[in-house]
Design a protein around this motif. Structure first.
Motif, PDB file in Angstrom:
ATOM      1  N   TYR A  89      31.177  38.231  38.611  1.00  0.00           N
ATOM      2  CA  TYR A  89      31.519  39.012  39.814  1.00  0.00           C
ATOM      3  C   TYR A  89      32.949  39.552  39.785  1.00  0.00           C
ATOM      4  O   TYR A  89      33.217  40.599  40.365  1.00  0.00           O
ATOM      5  CB  TYR A  89      31.313  38.156  41.063  1.00  0.00           C
ATOM      6  CG  TYR A  89      29.852  37.930  41.408  1.00  0.00           C
ATOM      7  CD1 TYR A  89      29.013  38.997  41.734  1.00  0.00           C
ATOM      8  CD2 TYR A  89      29.299  36.650  41.394  1.00  0.00           C
ATOM      9  CE1 TYR A  89      27.676  38.799  42.047  1.00  0.00           C
ATOM     10  CE2 TYR A  89      27.962  36.437  41.710  1.00  0.00           C
ATOM     11  CZ  TYR A  89      27.163  37.519  42.030  1.00  0.00           C
ATOM     12  OH  TYR A  89      25.843  37.324  42.330  1.00  0.00           O
ATOM     13  N   LYS A  90      33.869  38.848  39.103  1.00  0.00           N
ATOM     14  CA  LYS A  90      35.262  39.328  39.094  1.00  0.00           C
ATOM     15  C   LYS A  90      35.410  40.619  38.308  1.00  0.00           C
ATOM     16  O   LYS A  90      36.427  41.306  38.429  1.00  0.00           O
ATOM     17  CB  LYS A  90      36.175  38.254  38.518  1.00  0.00           C
ATOM     18  CG  LYS A  90      36.338  37.087  39.477  1.00  0.00           C
ATOM     19  CD  LYS A  90      37.349  36.079  38.994  1.00  0.00           C
ATOM     20  CE  LYS A  90      37.466  34.984  40.050  1.00  0.00           C
ATOM     21  NZ  LYS A  90      37.935  33.732  39.499  1.00  0.00           N
ATOM     22  N   GLU A  91      34.400  40.933  37.494  1.00  0.00           N
ATOM     23  CA  GLU A  91      34.448  42.174  36.697  1.00  0.00           C
ATOM     24  C   GLU A  91      33.384  43.148  37.192  1.00  0.00           C
ATOM     25  O   GLU A  91      32.774  43.872  36.403  1.00  0.00           O
ATOM     26  CB  GLU A  91      34.202  41.856  35.215  1.00  0.00           C
ATOM     27  CG  GLU A  91      35.203  40.890  34.616  1.00  0.00           C
ATOM     28  CD  GLU A  91      34.685  40.322  33.304  1.00  0.00           C
ATOM     29  OE1 GLU A  91      34.449  41.106  32.373  1.00  0.00           O
ATOM     30  OE2 GLU A  91      34.497  39.099  33.228  1.00  0.00           O
TER      31      GLU A  91
ATOM     32  N   PRO B 135      33.311  44.997  44.129  1.00  0.00           N
ATOM     33  CA  PRO B 135      33.507  43.843  45.023  1.00  0.00           C
ATOM     34  C   PRO B 135      32.328  43.564  45.958  1.00  0.00           C
ATOM     35  O   PRO B 135      32.116  42.433  46.374  1.00  0.00           O
ATOM     36  CB  PRO B 135      34.769  44.194  45.821  1.00  0.00           C
ATOM     37  CG  PRO B 135      35.055  45.623  45.565  1.00  0.00           C
ATOM     38  CD  PRO B 135      34.373  46.009  44.291  1.00  0.00           C
TER      39      PRO B 135
END
Ligand SMILES: Nc1ncnc2c1[nH]c(=O)n2[C@H]1C[C@H](O)[C@@H](COP(=O)(O)OP(=O)(O)OP(=O)(O)O)O1
Length: 160
Positions: free
Chosen positions: A116-118, A121
């Motif tokens: 999710y961090k890449e 959002p």
């Protein structure tokens, strides 16, 4: 009029196929496979979803099931991407060989280990709803391409 886009998730035994976008809108982010529907050429949304999946991953998806409609609005002028309507599908039945395209680098991820961090959002908000088997619409606002300022998810019974 919003820009009509598709997004397809191919699933197998606890995993989902994601692609690293190599160019254009969302470059550098992992995502499902999809793109603009060629409405002017008479293409339907489902035809656009199947075409984009094949172009970007090499796979032919069968029995695509619609799981969501995502409505995005950007406060910043993003040109044709300022107002988006994204039709999201999933499938567990597919044919063909996975290929890297000039647009996407495909990779299987465990659903418990999605990066999710890449990713965009908003994905961390609605992927869990999709993987829980719900049908839903979402209204999501961004101030600019990186900053989500609001989101609302509404479960629905069908899209008919
Ligand atoms: N916020 C967010 N979360 C998840 N997925 C997306 C977004 N915004 C998005 O646009 N998307 C998805 C929807 C589409 O699948 C792609 C964007 O499509 P795009 O690459 O612009 O369409 P193509 O028709 O393939 O592009 P070109 O070939 O014309 O470059 O991201």
């Amino acid at each position: 009029m919003p820009l009509i886009l598709t997004l397809v998730f191919v699933l197998r035994e606890g995993q989902v196929l994601l692609g690293l976008k190599k160019r254009g809108f969302g470059q550098g982010l992992w995502n499902g496979f999809g793109g603009k529907v060629n409405l002017a050429d008479g293409e339907t949304i489902i035809q656009g979803a199947v075409r984009e999946l094949q172009e970007e991953s090499g796979l032919i998806g069968n029995n695509l099931e619609k799981v969501a409609i995502l409505n995005f609005q950007f406060e910043k002028d993003m040109g044709k991407y300022t107002d988006l309507e994204i039709h999201v599908f999933k499938t567990s039945t597919f044919e063909g060989e996975i290929i890297e395209s000039e647009e996407m680098l495909p990779k299987w991820y465990n659903i418990s280990d999605i990066p999710y961090k890449e990713m965009w959002p908003d994905d961390a908000i609605w992927y869990p709803v999709m993987f829980a088997g719900k049908l839903f619409t979402a209204d999501i606002k961004f101030s600019d391409e990186k900053t989500m300022i609001s989101h609302k998810i509404t479960e629905v019974l069908s899209f008919e």
